[in-house]
Motif scaffolding. Structure first.
Motif, PDB file in Angstrom:
ATOM      1  N   PRO A  23      41.199   9.703  18.858  1.00 58.46           N
ATOM      2  CA  PRO A  23      41.221  11.126  18.497  1.00 58.46           C
ATOM      3  C   PRO A  23      42.278  11.417  17.438  1.00 58.46           C
ATOM      4  N   VAL A  24      41.980  12.355  16.557  1.00 53.23           N
ATOM      5  CA  VAL A  24      42.939  12.755  15.525  1.00 53.23           C
ATOM      6  C   VAL A  24      44.008  13.639  16.166  1.00 53.23           C
ATOM      7  N   TYR A  29      41.493  19.652  15.366  1.00 53.31           N
ATOM      8  CA  TYR A  29      40.598  18.598  15.861  1.00 53.31           C
ATOM      9  C   TYR A  29      40.467  18.720  17.374  1.00 53.31           C
ATOM     10  N   TRP A  30      39.286  18.439  17.899  1.00 53.02           N
ATOM     11  CA  TRP A  30      38.970  18.677  19.299  1.00 53.02           C
ATOM     12  C   TRP A  30      39.362  17.525  20.224  1.00 53.02           C
ATOM     13  N   GLY A 238      41.984  12.877   9.499  1.00 51.29           N
ATOM     14  CA  GLY A 238      40.548  12.789   9.675  1.00 51.29           C
ATOM     15  C   GLY A 238      39.975  11.753   8.726  1.00 51.29           C
ATOM     16  N   LYS A 261      41.072  19.866   7.274  1.00 47.85           N
ATOM     17  CA  LYS A 261      40.394  21.090   7.683  1.00 47.85           C
ATOM     18  C   LYS A 261      40.949  22.247   6.855  1.00 47.85           C
ATOM     19  N   PHE A 265      39.336  25.153  12.411  1.00 48.93           N
ATOM     20  CA  PHE A 265      38.766  23.920  12.956  1.00 48.93           C
ATOM     21  C   PHE A 265      37.579  23.419  12.117  1.00 48.93           C
ATOM     22  N   ASP A 268      35.658  21.073   6.542  1.00 52.06           N
ATOM     23  CA  ASP A 268      36.032  19.697   6.204  1.00 52.06           C
ATOM     24  C   ASP A 268      35.959  19.479   4.693  1.00 52.06           C
TER      25      ASP A 268
END
Length: 547
Positions: A23-24, A29-30, A238, A261, A265, A268
């Motif tokens: 994960p970032v 980022y989620w 990302g 971003k 969120f 991109d």
């Protein structure tokens, strides 16, 4: 002691999740907040900070065991709010519609298609699409059974290598056990010439040195390409569009886009490009302006699709229920090449709700994102495919994805017509501005002749500059011969004052069948670079003369 053991177990479990999912670790980022939410739930349940009790009236009650339990609940609630509300507040189009519209940058209005896409000779037209490249690559890989049982073909990427256009795909591991036996990497890559389906080769060494693709998305543990980057300084970045490219010397690299971003969120947008040596794992990051010239694509296609659609969606702001002046892309993006070997994402633009008509097309520089809109009506890629298929509908062929070219300053879709086995049987050219103008043939030259004939029959009304592109030659015939293709007679002739071979049919002139060596003729033709040139008109001045 139990809580300490539980904490260690949860931390270990958390590390495994992070190691597997990468994960970032950054705002917008989620991945990380979702993992923290899962781990918090495990901690609350495992430490019994929250439990249910039953009172005398048989009603269930939720009880909190301690202040720490309340803190855990508040932390869990904070994570839920962060994931649910923050993206809506910071990214909702109602508040940020202008930011979404501007993300693509300045959209220039183009006047002349030939400024971007130069006229191209027949031998440089792309006739191999990605599905056919896979068929040809599998065939060359199957010729070496020992190698074919160990590896698979990776994803093909279209790219310029020196002056040639190729589909290039790495050999990748076919599974964990094959990777475990061959940790040094797979033995090379496959190149398929996009303009010549007979030019297919397996490259296993460059300048006498063996090629090994050690770092790749299909590898495991630290030789996995994404994980290699993640644990070498890119946990907070990302990363997307892991593309296999070779430089002009044939050395293999992975080209990865680092993105940010721009709108909470969402939004991109490419920020820089990372180049990873597929053999050594060496990592170099470049700004978009300073990226090596052999890199074809930095802007991911899905980013450009979203940005163009947002640009067309918010033309009148967020509230536009009547869809006034709204635009959207047609069939997706196609990678095309223009002058100076520059590459562009091409797509048509159509009004929201339109079916087969476009209001223009867009070319987006795949490196810099410079966007040019040619505002002219035309056919969508889907409509052009149907028009080409309709010419040979009795054969049951399918059409490949149309590629736009500049044919004598005429924006033209070129595609292949394939049988059910995926093999190329015929070719087709369709005018972008009028998909009823179609030429098909068994060869590109035959197709070009049929296309020019169909186009000339319209009076060149779709190409006002065409008259200035015509060459007129008054000369004498040196040789003439005929050939029959698909029931049509084609006449080939050479003339004084030119080293080219001219070709035409009775659709051009009924005087061709009765022309002899030594006749004086007047020929007009498009200013092509091909050796074999299709005539636009033909007049035999010797006919009717008295002896």
């Amino acid at each position: 002691m139990k809580k300490l053991v539980l904490a260690v177990v949860i931390l270990l479990f958390g590390f495994l999740i992070v190691y597997a999912n990468l994960p970032v670790i950054n705002y917008g980022y989620w991945g990380l907040p979702f993992i923290l939410m899962v781990l918090t739930i495990f901690w609350i349940l495992g430490s019994k900070q929250i439990y249910f009790t039953v009172d005398t009236h048989n009603n269930n009650n939720l009880s909190v065991n301690s202040r720490k339990g309340k803190a855990s609940l508040w932390f869990l609630l904070l994570l839920i709010v962060y994931m649910a509300l923050v993206p809506m507040v910071t990214s909702w189009g109602l508040f940020r519609h202008q930011s979404y519209r501007n993300l693509i940058g300045t959209v220039e209005k183009g006047a002349d298609f030939s400024n971007h896409i130069a006229p191209i000779s027949i031998e440089k037209i792309r006739v191999v699409d990605e599905p056919l490249a896979y068929l040809l690559g599998d065939k060359v890989l199957g010729a070496q059974p020992a190698l074919g049982s160990q590896v698979d073909l990776g994803e093909f990427t279209i790219q310029k290598v020196n002056d040639g256009l190729y589909w290039v795909a790495p050999l990748v591991h076919s599974g964990f056990f094959k990777w475990n036996k061959n940790k040094a990497g797979t033995a090379g890559y496959v190149m398929v010439n996009a303009t010549n389906e007979r030019d297919v080769k397996l490259v296993q060494e460059v300048n006498g040195a063996e090629i090994r693709v050690k770092y790749q998305p299909q590898a495991y543990f630290q030789t996995n390409l994404h994980r290699h980057l993640y644990f070498n300084g890119y946990m907070t970045s990302g990363l997307t569009d892991f593309t296999f490219e070779v430089d002009d010397a044939g050395m293999p690299f992975w080209v990865v886009t680092r993105f940010v971003k721009r709108i909470g969120f969402y939004g991109d947008d490419a920020a820089s490009v990372i180049v990873v040596n597929a053999q050594s794992g060496e990592i170099n990051e470049y700004s978009i302006e300073d990226a090596p010239s052999w890199i074809d694509r930095i802007q991911p296609s899905n980013f450009i699709e979203n940005q163009l659609n947002d640009w067309g969606e918010y033309v009148k702001g967020y509230w536009n229920f009547a869809n006034e002046e709204k635009l959207q892309i047609t069939e997706g993006l196609t990678l095309v090449y223009g002058e100076d070997n520059k590459s562009y994402w091409y797509t048509g633009l159509t009004s929201v709700g339109a079916d087969e008509a476009t209001v223009g097309f867009v070319l987006v520089d795949t490196r810099t994102k410079q966007t040019v809109w040619y505002k002219q009506s035309g056919a969508t890629e889907y409509a052009a495919q149907n028009s080409a298929i309709g010419k040979v509908q009795e054969k049951g062929y399918t059409a490949s994805l149309p590629i736009p070219y500049n044919i004598n300053n005429i924006p033209t879709y070129v595609m292949t017509l394939k049988d059910k086995g995926g093999l190329v049987k015929m070719y087709a050219m369709v005018a972008i501005e009028d998909y009823t103008i179609v030429g098909v043939g068994n060869s590109l030259q035959e197709t070009l002749m049929a296309y020019k004939n169909a186009f000339n029959m319209t009076g060149s009304k779709f190409n006002p500059q065409s008259d200035s592109q015509k060459e007129v030659l008054s000369t004498v015939v040196r040789r003439i011969n005929s050939d029959i293709k698909n029931g049509n007679s084609f006449y080939y002739l050479t003339v004084d004052g030119s080293n080219n071979i001219f070709i035409g049919s009775t659709q051009i002139s009924n005087e061709l069948p009765v022309t002899c060596v030594g006749d004086s003729v007047v020929i007009s033709y498009d200013n092509d670079t091909d050796v074999l040139i299709g005539m636009s008109s033909f007049k035999n001045k010797s006919l009717g003369k008295k002896n």
